[in-house]
Write an enzyme that holds these catalytic residues in place. Sequence first.
Site, PDB file in Angstrom:
ATOM      1  N   SER A 104      28.891  23.505   6.398  1.00 52.41           N
ATOM      2  CA  SER A 104      28.188  24.549   7.300  1.00 52.41           C
ATOM      3  C   SER A 104      27.178  23.731   8.242  1.00 52.41           C
ATOM      4  O   SER A 104      27.817  23.031   9.014  1.00 52.41           O
ATOM      5  CB  SER A 104      27.434  25.404   6.210  1.00 52.41           C
ATOM      6  OG  SER A 104      27.025  26.671   7.095  1.00 52.41           O
ATOM      7  N   ASP A 250      36.605  32.477   5.648  1.00 48.90           N
ATOM      8  CA  ASP A 250      35.143  32.022   5.988  1.00 48.90           C
ATOM      9  C   ASP A 250      34.379  32.707   7.058  1.00 48.90           C
ATOM     10  O   ASP A 250      35.165  33.261   8.002  1.00 48.90           O
ATOM     11  CB  ASP A 250      35.259  30.471   6.488  1.00 48.90           C
ATOM     12  CG  ASP A 250      34.088  29.816   6.336  1.00 48.90           C
ATOM     13  OD1 ASP A 250      33.083  30.252   6.826  1.00 48.90           O
ATOM     14  OD2 ASP A 250      34.337  28.317   6.246  1.00 48.90           O
ATOM     15  N   HIS A 278      33.100  30.734   2.626  1.00 47.79           N
ATOM     16  CA  HIS A 278      32.100  29.883   3.179  1.00 47.79           C
ATOM     17  C   HIS A 278      31.751  28.988   2.258  1.00 47.79           C
ATOM     18  O   HIS A 278      31.456  27.861   2.622  1.00 47.79           O
ATOM     19  CB  HIS A 278      30.949  30.656   4.043  1.00 47.79           C
ATOM     20  CG  HIS A 278      30.143  29.694   4.597  1.00 47.79           C
ATOM     21  ND1 HIS A 278      30.928  28.946   5.513  1.00 47.79           N
ATOM     22  CD2 HIS A 278      28.855  29.390   4.482  1.00 47.79           C
ATOM     23  CE1 HIS A 278      29.722  28.265   6.333  1.00 47.79           C
ATOM     24  NE2 HIS A 278      28.690  28.340   5.589  1.00 47.79           N
TER      25      HIS A 278
END
Length: 299
Positions: A104, A250, A278
Site C-alpha cells: 500500500s 483490491d 487489499h
Amino acid sequence: METATGEQLLRLPDGFDRFVSQTEPGDEVLVCLHGGPGADHRTLLPLRCIADEELQVVLYDQLGSGRSARPDDGGLWTVETFVAEFEMLLDELGLDRVHLLGQSWGGMLGLECALAHQDRIRSLILCDTMASTQAAVDGYGEILARAPETSRAAVAADHEFDPEDGSELGLGLLDLYATHVRRCHPFDLERSRREFLEFVVPLVDDIGPAYEAMWGRSEFSPSGVLRDWDVTDRLGEIEVPTLITCGAHDELTPESCHRPIAEGIPHARWLILGRSSHMAFHESEASFLLAAIRAFVLE
C-alpha cells in the site's frame, strides 16, 4: 513456522527511536515497509512466517507509527522523511543491499526508495500499491461505479469510518472496506463485515499523524501531501528484479493502479490473486502469496 524475533527501539541519526523487529539472521534480508501512512508493522506480521536460515525478515514502525517515536512536528510528514529513514535504518542495522517489500503506502515508499537508493536494493516487491495518487482516484471511481448507493453516498459525504457506526452511511463505508480492503472467501458480505471488524480494525486502531497529513481524512478522497504524488514517468529507471502483487478486488484496482507499474518497470512480474482484495496477507490466499514472495526473493 514463524521464527523467533528480536525486538528493539533503535535510535536513528535524526534523534528519534524506531521500533524494529528482526527474525534470526539469514543469507538474504527482506526489509518490509508497512502501509498507512501511519499504520504499523502489525499489518505485515504474516511475512515473518517465510523467514529461516536462508531469509531474514525485518519489520519496523515508521516514524510517527506504532511503537516508534511520535514527534509533534507537522513538517516531518513528507516522502523525503521516510526515504531518509529507510537509508538510516539500513546503516544502523549494518545492512548493505536488501530485498525490499512495500504494501500500500509502503509500496509507494518502496518505489521512492528504489529511485533514490537502487544501489542498496537487490529486488523489489510491490504489494497492493500505485505509482500515482491519480491512479488510486481512478480506481476508486471504478469501484464506486459498481457500489451500492449507500456506499457512494458515504464517500461523497467524506463520511469518517467508525467501527461502532451503525448508520446507513457508516454501513455503506463498511461495505466498501469489507469488499475491497479485506474480504472473506467464499465471499459473503455479512461475514466479511464481521471479519473486517474482528481482524482488521485492531490492526489499524492506532493510526499515526502521518495519515491525515499525507493522505487526508478520507480513504477515498486524498487531500494531503500525497494528493499530487506521481512517479509513473520514472518507473523505467528501476532496473532491479521486481514483483508486483495485488488482489483482483483490491481498492487499488489492478487496471488503474497496478498495470501502469507492471508496464513501466522493465521485466517486472505481476501476480493477481483472484480471491483477494487489499490486505491479501490477511486473506484466503495469504499462504500462496507468501510462498510466491519467498520464491521470488531466493531465486
